[in-house]
Write a protein that holds these residues in place. Structure first.
Motif, PDB file in Angstrom:
ATOM      1  N   TYR A  41       0.802  -1.220   0.000  1.00 25.61           N
ATOM      2  CA  TYR A  41       0.000   0.000   0.000  1.00 25.61           C
ATOM      3  C   TYR A  41       0.837   1.273   0.000  1.00 25.61           C
ATOM      4  O   TYR A  41       0.466   2.252  -0.628  1.00 25.61           O
ATOM      5  N   TYR A  63      -8.203   4.710  -5.832  1.00 22.68           N
ATOM      6  CA  TYR A  63      -7.067   3.916  -5.368  1.00 22.68           C
ATOM      7  C   TYR A  63      -6.287   4.675  -4.299  1.00 22.68           C
ATOM      8  O   TYR A  63      -5.814   4.077  -3.328  1.00 22.68           O
ATOM      9  N   ALA A  66      -8.233   4.394  -1.050  1.00 25.31           N
ATOM     10  CA  ALA A  66      -8.088   3.049  -0.488  1.00 25.31           C
ATOM     11  C   ALA A  66      -6.706   2.845   0.122  1.00 25.31           C
ATOM     12  O   ALA A  66      -6.583   2.260   1.205  1.00 25.31           O
ATOM     13  N   LEU A  70      -6.110   1.819   3.942  1.00 28.51           N
ATOM     14  CA  LEU A  70      -5.455   0.556   4.272  1.00 28.51           C
ATOM     15  C   LEU A  70      -4.158   0.761   5.057  1.00 28.51           C
ATOM     16  O   LEU A  70      -3.718  -0.139   5.771  1.00 28.51           O
ATOM     17  N   LYS A  81     -11.157  11.246  -0.034  1.00 27.22           N
ATOM     18  CA  LYS A  81     -12.538  10.842  -0.330  1.00 27.22           C
ATOM     19  C   LYS A  81     -13.374  12.078  -0.669  1.00 27.22           C
ATOM     20  O   LYS A  81     -14.191  12.044  -1.602  1.00 27.22           O
ATOM     21  N   HIS A 114      -8.362  -5.641  -1.651  1.00 27.69           N
ATOM     22  CA  HIS A 114      -7.548  -4.444  -1.487  1.00 27.69           C
ATOM     23  C   HIS A 114      -8.352  -3.170  -1.772  1.00 27.69           C
ATOM     24  O   HIS A 114      -8.726  -2.463  -0.842  1.00 27.69           O
ATOM     25  N   LEU A 115      -8.621  -2.889  -3.032  1.00 30.72           N
ATOM     26  CA  LEU A 115      -9.290  -1.635  -3.381  1.00 30.72           C
ATOM     27  C   LEU A 115     -10.652  -1.504  -2.695  1.00 30.72           C
ATOM     28  O   LEU A 115     -10.910  -0.513  -2.006  1.00 30.72           O
ATOM     29  N   ARG A 117     -12.004  -3.168  -0.224  1.00 33.75           N
ATOM     30  CA  ARG A 117     -11.904  -3.168   1.246  1.00 33.75           C
ATOM     31  C   ARG A 117     -11.477  -1.798   1.749  1.00 33.75           C
ATOM     32  O   ARG A 117     -12.034  -1.264   2.708  1.00 33.75           O
ATOM     33  N   GLY A 118     -10.498  -1.189   1.084  1.00 34.20           N
ATOM     34  CA  GLY A 118     -10.037   0.149   1.468  1.00 34.20           C
ATOM     35  C   GLY A 118     -11.125   1.193   1.317  1.00 34.20           C
ATOM     36  O   GLY A 118     -11.302   2.051   2.184  1.00 34.20           O
ATOM     37  N   LEU A 119     -11.878   1.118   0.237  1.00 28.28           N
ATOM     38  CA  LEU A 119     -12.967   2.077   0.031  1.00 28.28           C
ATOM     39  C   LEU A 119     -14.050   1.912   1.092  1.00 28.28           C
ATOM     40  O   LEU A 119     -14.597   2.901   1.586  1.00 28.28           O
TER      41      LEU A 119
END
Length: 129
Positions: A41, A63, A66, A70, A81, A114-115, A117-119
């Motif tokens: 990350y 990205y 995220a 993360l 965001k 990854h993406l 989950r981070g969002l």
């Protein structure tokens, strides 16, 4: 990347970067995505930042959001965001999935792990409203 092979994608992106400086932003975004899929990350974050400074697309910003989330950098994730929502007010997990970049199970799993989950960590909603 869309075949679920981020390490191979990363190697190809690095090779292409040395050959095609005019597409630096696009290639850096490919690097950002491959590193995210590999779970690196911090390096992904750096590539995303460099990519956005060259040319900008809402998915790059997603990205970046995220990666910050993360890495546990919630304040920066929230700031990015807010920028993402200015660019694309109806951003959602569904919107990312609607790009239908690949149906390869490995790619979909990496995207989810990854993406997406981070969002979700930063509160990007799942569906349209």
């Amino acid at each position: 990347l869309r075949l679920g092979k981020p390490a191979e994608s990363l190697a190809m992106t690095e090779r292409a970067s040395s050959l095609a400086e005019q597409r630096a932003g696009y290639l850096l975004f490919g690097r950002c995505r491959a590193l995210m899929a590999l779970g690196d990350y911090k390096a992904s974050l750096e590539a995303c930042q460099r990519s956005i400074s060259s040319e900008e697309w809402w998915l790059q910003r997603a990205y970046l959001v995220a990666a910050y989330a993360l890495l546990g950098q919630s304040e920066k994730a929230d700031q990015e965001k807010a920028r993402l929502l200015q660019e694309l007010p109806n951003v959602s997990i569904q919107r990312v999935l609607a790009l239908r970049e690949s149906d390869v199970p490995e790619f979909r799993q990496q995207l989810e792990s990854h993406l997406l989950r981070g969002l979700r960590l930063v509160g990007v909603r799942d569906g349209e409203r």
